[in-house]
Design a protein around this motif. Structure first.
Motif, short mmCIF file in Angstrom:
data_model
loop_
_atom_site.label_atom_id
_atom_site.label_comp_id
_atom_site.label_asym_id
_atom_site.label_seq_id
_atom_site.Cartn_x
_atom_site.Cartn_y
_atom_site.Cartn_z
N SER A 9 47.18 32.21 40.41
CA SER A 9 46.84 32.88 39.91
C SER A 9 45.39 33.95 40.60
O SER A 9 44.78 33.62 41.61
CB SER A 9 45.78 32.49 38.69
OG SER A 9 44.51 32.51 38.77
N MET A 10 45.94 35.07 40.88
CA MET A 10 44.64 36.30 41.51
C MET A 10 42.99 35.85 40.75
O MET A 10 42.33 35.96 41.20
CB MET A 10 45.27 37.67 41.24
CG MET A 10 46.77 38.62 41.70
SD MET A 10 46.83 37.29 42.59
CE MET A 10 45.26 38.71 43.58
N ARG A 11 42.79 35.31 39.08
CA ARG A 11 41.39 34.79 38.84
C ARG A 11 41.04 33.81 39.23
O ARG A 11 39.97 33.99 40.24
CB ARG A 11 41.16 34.56 37.79
CG ARG A 11 40.91 33.90 36.39
CD ARG A 11 40.28 33.27 35.67
NE ARG A 11 39.59 32.80 35.13
CZ ARG A 11 38.38 33.87 34.86
NH1 ARG A 11 38.13 35.06 34.54
NH2 ARG A 11 37.22 32.66 34.20
N TYR A 12 41.75 33.36 39.81
CA TYR A 12 41.12 31.68 40.76
C TYR A 12 41.10 31.78 42.77
O TYR A 12 40.78 30.85 43.43
CB TYR A 12 41.76 30.46 40.34
CG TYR A 12 41.02 30.62 38.69
CD1 TYR A 12 40.14 30.61 38.54
CD2 TYR A 12 41.82 29.36 38.15
CE1 TYR A 12 39.17 30.30 37.36
CE2 TYR A 12 41.24 29.21 36.60
CZ TYR A 12 40.05 29.92 36.25
OH TYR A 12 39.94 29.80 34.78
N GLU A 13 42.62 32.33 43.31
CA GLU A 13 42.83 32.46 43.83
C GLU A 13 42.83 31.02 45.00
O GLU A 13 43.15 30.98 46.03
CB GLU A 13 41.82 32.84 44.87
CG GLU A 13 41.13 34.72 44.50
CD GLU A 13 40.01 35.14 45.52
OE1 GLU A 13 40.10 36.17 45.54
OE2 GLU A 13 39.58 34.64 45.93
N PRO A 54 36.03 27.26 43.38
CA PRO A 54 35.30 28.05 44.04
C PRO A 54 36.08 28.79 45.55
O PRO A 54 36.39 27.69 45.98
CB PRO A 54 33.93 27.88 44.03
CG PRO A 54 34.80 26.70 42.68
CD PRO A 54 35.33 25.71 43.12
N HIS A 55 35.78 29.83 45.67
CA HIS A 55 37.12 30.23 47.20
C HIS A 55 35.80 31.70 47.22
O HIS A 55 35.67 32.55 45.72
CB HIS A 55 37.92 30.56 47.37
CG HIS A 55 38.95 29.96 47.12
ND1 HIS A 55 38.94 28.69 47.47
CD2 HIS A 55 39.82 29.34 45.77
CE1 HIS A 55 40.40 28.18 48.05
NE2 HIS A 55 40.22 28.00 46.45
N ASP A 114 35.58 36.57 39.90
CA ASP A 114 36.04 35.39 39.10
C ASP A 114 36.00 34.14 39.81
O ASP A 114 36.35 33.49 40.96
CB ASP A 114 37.37 34.87 38.78
CG ASP A 114 37.31 36.11 37.46
OD1 ASP A 114 36.65 36.12 36.60
OD2 ASP A 114 38.33 37.21 37.79
N ILE A 115 34.27 33.39 40.02
CA ILE A 115 34.08 32.28 41.11
C ILE A 115 33.57 30.90 40.31
O ILE A 115 34.48 30.01 41.03
CB ILE A 115 32.62 33.08 42.07
CG1 ILE A 115 32.44 31.56 43.34
CG2 ILE A 115 31.56 32.79 41.12
CD1 ILE A 115 33.62 32.07 43.88
N GLY A 116 33.70 31.14 39.25
CA GLY A 116 33.03 29.72 38.34
C GLY A 116 34.08 29.06 37.82
O GLY A 116 34.98 30.52 37.45
N PRO A 117 34.41 27.82 36.86
CA PRO A 117 34.89 27.28 36.63
C PRO A 117 35.12 28.37 34.91
O PRO A 117 34.64 29.64 35.20
CB PRO A 117 34.90 25.61 35.86
CG PRO A 117 33.58 25.68 37.18
CD PRO A 117 33.33 27.14 37.15
N GLY A 156 33.06 25.08 47.07
CA GLY A 156 34.74 24.94 46.98
C GLY A 156 34.95 23.07 47.91
O GLY A 156 35.84 22.93 47.17
N ALA A 157 33.46 22.58 47.82
CA ALA A 157 33.82 21.46 48.25
C ALA A 157 34.27 20.86 47.17
O ALA A 157 34.28 18.93 46.63
CB ALA A 157 32.76 20.48 48.50
#
Length: 380
Positions: A9-13, A54-55, A114-117, A156-157
């Motif tokens: 997914s490009m959204r969540y990488e 998150p990345h 798009d960093i969050g859930p 990201g943890a």
């Protein structure tokens, strides 16, 4: 047969697990979004299951002269660069954007990610600066938001798991909860005891048939209630060795709020007969069937693969409760079948619709002057 797909997914990488089962009602992007029994979106997801870690993007390396703001859904911050350019930051639905207004009026997008859930919409000013490389006069602001400890960990943890099952009736929701309990036989099923301020006073073990709160927890890794740490505002506190899954279903503690029924009245008037739709629409001459979303949420350390496997298996055993069903779209004026398609639907809704020829899963118009169209299970 239910198919699963693992996709990049490009959204969540990241590799995401997602059940690609979507409930599509409207025919085309150009159709009139006038519908009963479905959302105004062209596509409404009946089932959505995903993991999100998150990345962080590359640092902005931005030093501002000022920055202010806050809030939730969205969180918004307003700042100014050392050169006097305005900065606008917005975070909602897991999506973060940072925009700079140049002196000539042009706007430049400095960051969009798009960093969050999914559905997340809270970020503190200090979080934004710390995670995305922003300082104010050379310093990262101190945390002043008392709710920040409850916000998403963008480092990201932590990995976030969501599983949403749309249009679930209460009887099916309780069966789904029983399935969860059987899938994790050693886990505790816990119902909260709230006070008048909606603070958590206590937890009690519960059974699916007698749940009366909109939220319960399934806790794996706790042998007894005393093993679980709680807080009045934060509810269950994360604890090493425990996998805590919150399960929300709005009809466990109340009846639903009736939807507006002006379109339903219009359809019945134009067609010259009573038209009924699954849901709560003040249809007083029949026994309505209510439904709402059945939602599960969990977090776990990204470095631990065991929770990921357990949660994937939990989602798998829940899917049969909304089996894929052959549906048809019918012109309500002529009775002609316009099209057919397959989507996952609660069998209780299908049964309710089958009791009368004018009970439908959804009723809509594709065009302003077009015919009314009903959606139901395909008939032989």
């Amino acid at each position: 047969m239910i198919d699963f797909i693992f996709l990049k997914s490009m959204r969540y990488e990241e590799w995401r697990f997602e059940c690609l089962l979507r409930y599509q009602i409207l025919l085309s992007p150009h159709s009139l979004q006038t519908a009963i029994g479905c959302t105004n979106d062209k596509v409404h997801q009946m089932i959505s299951i995903s993991f999100h870690t998150p990345h962080l993007p590359l640092s902005l390396n931005l030093d501002l002269a000022s920055l202010r703001g806050g809030g939730s859904y969205p969180s918004q911050f307003y700042g100014e660069t050392q050169e006097g350019r305005e900065i606008y930051v917005r975070y909602r639905g897991g999506h973060l954007s940072v925009e700079q207004s140049d002196n000539d009026g042009r706007k430049t997008r400095l960051l969009e990610t798009d960093i969050g859930p999914p559905h997340d919409g809270s970020m503190s000013l200090a979080q934004f600066c710390r995670y995305f490389g922003v300082t104010v006069n050379g310093k990262v602001p101190e945390e002043t938001d008392p709710e920040a400890r409850r916000y998403t960990d963008f480092s990201g943890a932590t990995t976030y798991w969501t599983a949403d099952f749309g249009r679930v009736t209460e009887q099916t929701s309780r069966r789904m909860l029983e399935t969860c309990r059987k899938a994790w036989p050693e886990a505790l099923l816990l119902e909260p005891v709230w006070n008048s301020r909606h603070e958590l006073l206590d937890l009690r073990e519960a059974k699916p048939d007698n749940i009366r709160s909109y939220r319960v927890w399934l806790v794996d890794g706790a042998a007894r209630l005393s093993d679980i740490d709680t807080h009045p505002d934060e509810h269950l506190l994360p604890k090493e060795g425990q996998l805590q899954v919150s399960v929300d279903y709005g009809l466990w503690n109340s009846t639903g709020i009736p939807y507006g029924n002006s379109h339903l009245i219009s359809a019945s008037k134009e067609l010259g007969r009573s038209i009924y739709v699954a849901g709560k629409y003040r249809q007083t001459d029949i026994v309505e069937i209510e439904d709402c979303a059945f939602k599960l949420r969990a977090t776990f350390p990204t470095c631990d693969e065991t929770p990921r496997e357990k949660l994937s298996n939990l989602a798998t055993v829940l899917l049969p409760h909304l089996p894929q069903t052959e549906l048809e779209r019918v012109n309500l004026g002529t009775g002609e079948v316009v099209s057919t398609f397959t989507r996952p639907i609660d069998p209780a809704i299908i049964h309710w619709c089958s009791q009368d020829d004018d009970r439908w899963i959804a009723v809509l118009k594709d065009e302003t002057r077009g015919p009314w169209v009903g959606v139901r299970a395909q008939r032989a």
